[in-house]
Design a protein around this motif. Structure first.
Motif, PDB file in Angstrom:
ATOM      1  N   TRP A  85       0.788  -1.434  -0.155  1.00 12.99           N
ATOM      2  CA  TRP A  85       0.414  -0.279  -0.246  1.00 12.99           C
ATOM      3  C   TRP A  85       1.021   1.518  -0.355  1.00 12.99           C
ATOM      4  N   ARG A  86       2.256   0.874  -0.142  1.00 10.88           N
ATOM      5  CA  ARG A  86       3.068   2.057  -0.370  1.00 10.88           C
ATOM      6  C   ARG A  86       2.952   3.694  -0.415  1.00 10.88           C
ATOM      7  N   PRO A  87       3.069   3.071  -1.983  1.00 14.42           N
ATOM      8  CA  PRO A  87       2.731   4.194  -3.333  1.00 14.42           C
ATOM      9  C   PRO A  87       1.237   4.925  -2.463  1.00 14.42           C
ATOM     10  N   VAL A  88       0.246   3.855  -1.993  1.00 13.27           N
ATOM     11  CA  VAL A  88      -0.661   4.954  -2.746  1.00 13.27           C
ATOM     12  C   VAL A  88      -1.206   5.546  -0.875  1.00 13.27           C
ATOM     13  N   ILE A  89      -0.093   4.730  -0.007  1.00 11.16           N
ATOM     14  CA  ILE A  89      -0.322   5.694   1.165  1.00 11.16           C
ATOM     15  C   ILE A  89      -0.259   7.165   0.848  1.00 11.16           C
ATOM     16  N   GLU A  90       1.546   6.891   0.210  1.00  9.12           N
ATOM     17  CA  GLU A  90       1.864   8.903  -0.648  1.00  9.12           C
ATOM     18  C   GLU A  90       1.362   9.706  -0.641  1.00  9.12           C
ATOM     19  N   GLU A  91       0.461   9.392  -2.090  1.00 11.31           N
ATOM     20  CA  GLU A  91      -0.540   9.580  -2.338  1.00 11.31           C
ATOM     21  C   GLU A  91      -1.418  10.496  -1.885  1.00 11.31           C
ATOM     22  N   LEU A  92      -2.309   9.253  -0.787  1.00 15.15           N
ATOM     23  CA  LEU A  92      -2.714   9.971  -0.042  1.00 15.15           C
ATOM     24  C   LEU A  92      -2.665  11.022   1.152  1.00 15.15           C
ATOM     25  N   GLU A  93      -1.341  10.756   1.823  1.00 16.20           N
ATOM     26  CA  GLU A  93      -0.615  11.742   2.976  1.00 16.20           C
ATOM     27  C   GLU A  93      -0.711  13.313   2.600  1.00 16.20           C
ATOM     28  N   LYS A  94      -0.624  12.838   1.162  1.00 20.31           N
ATOM     29  CA  LYS A  94       0.059  14.107   0.543  1.00 20.31           C
ATOM     30  C   LYS A  94      -1.879  15.412   0.892  1.00 20.31           C
ATOM     31  N   LYS A 153      -3.878  14.899   3.476  1.00 19.11           N
ATOM     32  CA  LYS A 153      -3.416  14.730   5.150  1.00 19.11           C
ATOM     33  C   LYS A 153      -5.439  14.934   4.547  1.00 19.11           C
ATOM     34  N   ARG A 154      -6.131  13.756   3.794  1.00 19.86           N
ATOM     35  CA  ARG A 154      -8.180  14.245   4.186  1.00 19.86           C
ATOM     36  C   ARG A 154      -8.131  12.829   4.581  1.00 19.86           C
ATOM     37  N   CYS A 155      -7.547  11.495   5.047  1.00 20.36           N
ATOM     38  CA  CYS A 155      -7.709  10.810   5.932  1.00 20.36           C
ATOM     39  C   CYS A 155      -6.477   9.746   6.763  1.00 20.36           C
ATOM     40  N   ARG A 156      -6.714   9.136   7.757  1.00 19.36           N
ATOM     41  CA  ARG A 156      -6.315   8.688   8.667  1.00 19.36           C
ATOM     42  C   ARG A 156      -5.636   7.745   7.918  1.00 19.36           C
ATOM     43  N   ILE A 157      -5.019   6.844   8.280  1.00 20.32           N
ATOM     44  CA  ILE A 157      -4.299   5.536   7.504  1.00 20.32           C
ATOM     45  C   ILE A 157      -3.824   4.567   8.360  1.00 20.32           C
ATOM     46  N   ILE A 158      -4.670   3.275   7.905  1.00 19.82           N
ATOM     47  CA  ILE A 158      -4.152   2.505   9.124  1.00 19.82           C
ATOM     48  C   ILE A 158      -3.720   0.832   8.451  1.00 19.82           C
ATOM     49  N   ALA A 159      -2.717   0.526   8.565  1.00 19.45           N
ATOM     50  CA  ALA A 159      -2.438  -0.825   7.324  1.00 19.45           C
ATOM     51  C   ALA A 159      -1.500  -1.943   8.207  1.00 19.45           C
ATOM     52  N   PRO A 160      -2.335  -2.087   8.655  1.00 14.65           N
ATOM     53  CA  PRO A 160      -1.500  -3.509   9.415  1.00 14.65           C
ATOM     54  C   PRO A 160      -0.835  -4.341   8.640  1.00 14.65           C
ATOM     55  N   ASP A 161       0.034  -4.884   8.738  1.00 15.84           N
ATOM     56  CA  ASP A 161       0.273  -6.499   8.198  1.00 15.84           C
ATOM     57  C   ASP A 161      -0.085  -8.009   9.298  1.00 15.84           C
ATOM     58  N   LEU A 162      -0.682  -8.469   8.272  1.00 19.81           N
ATOM     59  CA  LEU A 162      -1.405  -9.491   8.687  1.00 19.81           C
ATOM     60  C   LEU A 162      -0.946 -10.009   9.727  1.00 19.81           C
ATOM     61  N   ALA A 163      -1.445 -11.164  10.605  1.00 22.63           N
ATOM     62  CA  ALA A 163      -1.146 -12.134  11.049  1.00 22.63           C
ATOM     63  C   ALA A 163       0.476 -13.174  10.242  1.00 22.63           C
TER      64      ALA A 163
END
Ligand code: MLT
Length: 280
Positions: free
Chosen positions: A48-57, A59-69
Motif C-alpha cells: 500500500w505504500r505507493p498509495v499511502i504516499e499519494e493519500l498522505e499528501k 491529509k484528508r484521511c487517517r490510514i491504518i495499514a496492518p501486516d496481517l498475522a
C-alpha cells in the motif's frame, strides 16, 4: 511501523498519525475518515505504500495499514485457520487503538476476501468499502486444489517457487519489467512458508459471499486493473452491479497489482469514496 499486542498476535501496523508528514498532528478535517487498508496474499502492508504516499499528501484521511498475522513484521503464536480470524484481528486492532468511529475498509484481493466475514461480524464498524482487485465468489474446484497443493508443499518447495508461480498473474505486460515488480516479488519470497500455507487453507475454505452484496448499504467503490487475471473486470463489474450505488472504476495499464502499478489513479478513486462517505 508501530507494534501492538492483540491476543495471540503482535501486530505491526502503519498509521499516518505516526507518519513523517503528519508528525503526530491530527488535521482539522471533521470528521476525520479512517481508512483501514488490508493487504493481499502473500504480501504485507508495504504493497500500500505507493498509495499511502499519494493519500498522505492530501491529509484528508487517517490510514491504518496492518501486516496481517504472520506477515511482514507481525508475529503470531498461532496462525489463523479461517478468514474470520483475520477479520477478528482487524476488529481487535481498531478497538485497541480506540478507533470508535466507523472506518472505510479498503480490501485488496485476500484483504477483500477478509471483508466478507468482517462485514458479517462488524458491520457497525464500517462507513464505506473499497473493493480493490478482489472477488466475492468462492474458488472453483481446480483453484481450490491448486491452493491445497501449495499449502501441503510450500515448506518443502521454498517461497522462491511460490513467487515464480504467482508472478505471471500479478502484473500487466506494461509493468512486468518495472522496479515495483521486484519489490513486490521480494515481499512474497520473504514470507514465512507457514503463513503462506495457513492463508491458502483459509482461502480454500472460504464460502461464496455474493449473497452479501445486496445488503451493503454504505458507499462503495469497486476498482480493478484492466488486465487483472485473478479478479477480472467482468467479475468485478458484477460485484459493483450487485451493490446499490456502488461506483466502478477500471484502471488502465494495471493487472492484479493495481496498488503498486497505478497508485495515483487508485488514490484518486479512494479520495472520491472519502468524499462520498463524508456526505453520506
Ligand atoms: C491476492 O492477491 O491476495 C491473491 O492473489 C488472492 C488469491 O490467491 O486468490
Amino acid at each position: 511501523m508501530k507494534n501492538i499486542s492483540i491476543g495471540h498476535v503482535d501486530l505491526a501496523y502503519y498509521d499516518t498519525l505516526q507518519g513523517e508528514s503528519w508528525k503526530g498532528n491530527i488535521p482539522q478535517v471533521n470528521p476525520l475518515t479512517t481508512l483501514l487498508m488490508v493487504h493481499g496474499f502473500p504480501l504485507s502492508h508495504a504493497m500500500w505504500r505507493p498509495v499511502i504516499e499519494e493519500l498522505e499528501k492530501t491529509k484528508r484521511c487517517r490510514i491504518i495499514a496492518p501486516d496481517l498475522a504472520g506477515y511482514g513484521e507481525s508475529t503470531s503464536a498461532t496462525l489463523p485457520t479461517s478468514l474470520s480470524e483475520y477479520a477478528d484481528d482487524l476488529a481487535l486492532l481498531l478497538d485497541t487503538l480506540s478507533i470508535k468511529e466507523p472506518v472505510v475498509y479498503v480490501g485488496f484481493s485476500m484483504g477483500g476476501y477478509i471483508l466478507w466475514p468482517f462485514l458479517m461480524r462488524y458491520a457497525n464498524k464500517l462507513k464505506g468499502i473499497a473493493l480493490v482487485d478482489t472477488r466475492a465468489a468462492d474458488d472453483s474446484d481446480e483453484a481450490r486444489a491448486t491452493r491445497l497443493k501449495m499449502a501441503r508443499n510450500v515448506e518443502q518447495w521454498g517461497t522462491e517457487r511460490v513467487t515464480q508461480l504467482m508472478r505471471p498473474n500479478l502484473f500487466s505486460a506494461e509493468n512486468m519489467d518495472s522496479e515495483v515488480v521486484d519489490k513486490t516479488l521480494q515481499v512474497i519470497t520473504s514470507t514465512d512458508p507457514k503463513t503462506i500455507a495457513a492463508s491458502q487453507l483459509a482461502m480454500a475454505a472460504r464460502p461464496d459471499s455474493t449473497s452479501l452484496l445486496a445488503d451493503i448499504k454504505v458507499p462503495t467503490e469497486v476498482v480493478v486493473g484492466e488486465s487483472d487475471q485473478i479478479s477480472t473486470v467482468a467479475e468485478m463489474r458484477m460485484i459493483a452491479d450487485a451493490i446499490a450505488g456502488a461506483e466502478f472504476t477500471v484502471i488502465e495499464k494495471a493487472g492484479h497489482m493495481t496498488p503498486v502499478e497505478r497508485p495515483v489513479e487508485l488514490a484518486a478513486a479512494l479520495l472520491k469514496l472519502v468524499d462520498r462517505v463524508a456526505i453520506s
